[in-house]
Design an enzyme around this catalytic site. Structure first.
Site, mmCIF file in Angstrom:
data_model
loop_
_atom_site.group_PDB
_atom_site.id
_atom_site.type_symbol
_atom_site.label_atom_id
_atom_site.label_comp_id
_atom_site.label_asym_id
_atom_site.label_seq_id
_atom_site.Cartn_x
_atom_site.Cartn_y
_atom_site.Cartn_z
ATOM 1 N N HIS A 1 -8.823 -17.300 7.252
ATOM 2 C CA HIS A 1 -8.562 -16.151 8.141
ATOM 3 C C HIS A 1 -7.820 -16.601 9.404
ATOM 4 O O HIS A 1 -6.921 -15.898 9.883
ATOM 5 C CB HIS A 1 -9.857 -15.404 8.486
ATOM 6 N N CYS B 1 -6.359 13.058 -5.083
ATOM 7 C CA CYS B 1 -7.601 13.725 -5.479
ATOM 8 C C CYS B 1 -7.353 15.139 -6.016
ATOM 9 O O CYS B 1 -8.283 15.826 -6.431
ATOM 10 C CB CYS B 1 -8.564 13.770 -4.295
#
Ligand SMILES: Cc1cc2nc3c(=O)[nH]c(=O)nc-3n(C[C@H](O)[C@H](O)[C@H](O)COP(=O)(O)O)c2cc1C
Length: 182
Positions: free
Chosen positions: A76, A159
């Site tokens: 990271h 959706c």
């Protein structure tokens, strides 16, 4: 030569249907000769495969903070220091909330916290999720923290409904990256 030639772009993909559009965004960036590294969340892997991004970037895709490439200790920190810009496309309601709270519970959120580069977010979600007061508060908080947004647009949603929540098109995200790096 493209304005993005040689620029280091960290593209993070989270778990929404529009993750497939990020393959095209990756292709646009690679064609512009940008240097692209990709992070995918665990949920993103349910929508698109590592193989697509590996093929497009010719690089290993990063999915696990505890499984860095050889020679890298804290992945990271390495990715945060490496990137000229961090782009999260799509960013889910879930990851927006994590960033707004300063969580660092996966490779992506830890990298964002460690980054001092510009951060560009391209949200994508159902219209009711996008208009949810908590999501809007998270968006305001992230804007106040200096993060940049592109989209979402209004239109057909995966959706089956329509409204605001559609991820910005890859060309628009590409232009937003170029603007940030000017
Ligand atoms: C079919 C399906 C589609 C989804 N699409 C979205 C979406 O577009 N936006 C969103 O915010 N969450 C969406 N989700 C929910 C996320 O996948 C879920 O919140 C997940 O925990 C996100 O994890 P991440 O933020 O770590 O990638 C979807 C879930 C499913 C099963």
């Amino acid at each position: 030569m493209s304005e993005l030639s040689g620029r280091k772009i960290l593209l993070a993909v989270t778990g929404g249907v529009s993750a497939y559009k990020s393959c095209y965004l990756t292709s646009l960036l690679v064609q512009a000769q940008a240097d692209v590294e990709v992070i995918m969340t665990k949920a993103a892997l349910e929508f698109v495969g590592v193989a697509s991004f590996t093929a497009l970037t010719k690089k290993r895709v990063h999915t696990d903070i505890f499984n860095p490439p050889n020679g890298i200790n804290a992945l990271h920190i390495y990715l945060a220091d490496w990137a000229d810009v961090v782009v999260i496309a799509p960013i889910t309601a879930n990851t927006l909330a994590k960033l707004a709270c300063g969580l660092a519970d996966n490779l992506l959120t830890a990298t964002v916290l460690a980054s001092r580069s510009p951060i560009l977010l391209a949200p994508a979600m159902n219209v009711n999720m996008w208009e949810n007061k908590v999501v809007q508060e998270n968006v305001s908080r992230l804007k106040q923290a200096g993060m940049h947004f592109v989209g979402p647009q209004s239109g057909h949603l995966a959706c089956g409904t329509s409204g605001t929540g559609r991820m910005a098109e890859p060309d628009e995200i590409f232009d937003a990256i170029a603007d940030l790096l000017k």
